[in-house]
Design a protein around this motif. Structure first.
Motif, short mmCIF file in Angstrom:
data_model
loop_
_atom_site.label_atom_id
_atom_site.label_comp_id
_atom_site.label_asym_id
_atom_site.label_seq_id
_atom_site.Cartn_x
_atom_site.Cartn_y
_atom_site.Cartn_z
N SER A 55 -18.36 80.02 -12.10
CA SER A 55 -18.08 81.44 -11.91
C SER A 55 -19.31 82.23 -11.47
CB SER A 55 -17.53 82.04 -13.22
OG SER A 55 -18.45 81.82 -14.28
N SER A 56 -20.35 81.55 -11.01
CA SER A 56 -21.54 82.23 -10.53
C SER A 56 -22.13 81.44 -9.37
CB SER A 56 -22.58 82.35 -11.66
OG SER A 56 -23.11 81.07 -11.97
N PRO A 57 -22.94 82.07 -8.52
CA PRO A 57 -23.59 81.32 -7.44
C PRO A 57 -24.41 80.14 -7.95
CG PRO A 57 -23.79 83.67 -7.05
CD PRO A 57 -23.20 83.52 -8.43
N TYR A 58 -25.08 80.34 -9.08
CA TYR A 58 -25.87 79.25 -9.68
C TYR A 58 -24.98 78.06 -10.01
CZ TYR A 58 -28.47 76.79 -13.34
OH TYR A 58 -29.08 75.84 -14.11
N HIS A 110 -30.23 87.16 -16.99
CA HIS A 110 -29.02 86.44 -16.61
C HIS A 110 -29.23 84.93 -16.73
CE1 HIS A 110 -26.80 89.91 -15.01
NE2 HIS A 110 -27.98 90.35 -14.64
N HIS A 111 -30.40 84.43 -16.27
CA HIS A 111 -30.63 83.00 -16.19
C HIS A 111 -31.78 82.53 -17.08
CE1 HIS A 111 -28.72 83.96 -12.20
NE2 HIS A 111 -27.87 83.16 -12.78
N THR A 121 -19.03 94.69 -18.75
CA THR A 121 -19.40 93.29 -18.63
C THR A 121 -18.83 92.53 -19.82
OG1 THR A 121 -21.44 93.87 -17.51
CG2 THR A 121 -21.31 91.66 -18.45
N ASP A 145 -26.93 84.81 -2.49
CA ASP A 145 -27.36 84.08 -3.68
C ASP A 145 -27.03 82.60 -3.62
OD1 ASP A 145 -27.19 86.25 -6.62
OD2 ASP A 145 -28.84 85.68 -5.28
N LYS A 185 -29.78 79.80 -4.32
CA LYS A 185 -29.71 78.87 -5.43
C LYS A 185 -29.62 77.44 -4.94
CE LYS A 185 -29.96 81.72 -8.84
NZ LYS A 185 -31.10 81.68 -9.77
#
Length: 270
Positions: A29-32, A73-74, A164, A234, A238
């Motif tokens: 659910s994230s670019p990472y 976030h990371h 969020t 992103d 990544k």
């Protein structure tokens, strides 16, 4: 390949936590997370086409010396540590808490993970396997913040990020136990103490305003570079930084040209 449990996606915090196994469907659910899953697919395709063996380790919530100290976030542990260490109220911002702080994670000390990584190619049963690896100590974000405050010995304000939704991310380690045995994982409080010592050494001799200035400058530089990269976004960043681990490409003059070429190569393998 060092992948991430983020490829499973996350469970909204109002649901009971699900302990993901290696056979569960992935839902990044994230670019990472998307980039990590792309790397997994790339290496599995290489195995199918050329017979190259692999082992994929899905780690989770890694922290310790060398942790990202700017990005909540990371690098949540590092970012929260830094906010507590900046005792001057003018030099720090309230800690952002995504969701209500009840969401669960299992924070893994980097030295423990390094040992597993070094062992994985030496154990025959890990060949061509995907394995969840990391600590089994489950901690809420609220408890993490309390542990950091206790370790550092300071108080810092928190602010809930609006609109969020926080989410759980915990995994099952039964397969890891079979492959690596019942290993000792550093307790969170001990790992935080080691991380604090590293941060203190990193900024030894600098004043609070000087530390804050350095952190702000690095954040601005990253934003400027991301803006210059433009439409690649992103995901490509990544892919290069995490999947291909070509961190030296992040320069203002060359990043867009080189990232475009890498993006084309990544697309051919997918």
């Amino acid at each position: 390949l060092l992948s991430s449990a983020a490829v499973y996606g996350e469970v909204p915090q109002w649901h009971p936590p699900k302990y993901f196994t290696e056979t569960d469907k992935t839902n990044p659910s994230s670019p990472y997370a998307i980039a990590k899953l792309a790397a997994e697919q790339d290496i599995r395709a290489t195995h199918q086409m050329f017979g190259q063996n692999f082992v994929i380790l899905r780690a989770h919530s890694v922290y310790g010396p060398g942790v990202n100290i700017r990005d909540p976030h990371h690098g949540v542990v590092g970012a929260y540590l830094m906010a507590n260490l900046l005792k001057n109220a003018n030099a720090r911002q309230p800690l952002p808490v995504f969701g209500d702080g009840s969401q669960l994670r299992s924070f893994t000390f980097v030295d423990d993970l390094a040992e597993v990584i070094s062992l994985s190619p030496l154990i025959p049963s890990t060949e061509n396997q995907i394995i969840n690896v990391g600590s089994e100590e489950v901690t809420s974000i609220d408890d993490l913040i309390a542990a950091i405050k206790s370790t550092v010995g300071t108080e810092v304000a928190t602010v809930q990020v609006p609109d969020t939704v926080g989410s759980h991310l915990v995994v099952d380690h039964a397969k890891s136990h079979c492959m690596f045995g019942n290993r000792h994982w550093t307790p969170l409080q001990d790992g935080l103490q080691s991380t604090v010592q590293w941060v203190m050494q990193l900024f030894a001799g600098l004043s609070q305003p000087e530390i804050a200035k350095i952190l702000r400058k690095r954040c601005v530089e990253e934003v400027e570079i991301r803006n210059k990269i433009g439409l690649l976004g992103d995901l490509c960043v990544k892919s290069v930084r995490e999947v291909l681990e070509v961190r030296t490409l992040f320069t203002a003059k060359k990043s867009k040209q080189q990232l475009s070429r890498w993006a084309g190569n990544i697309e051919k393998f997918n």
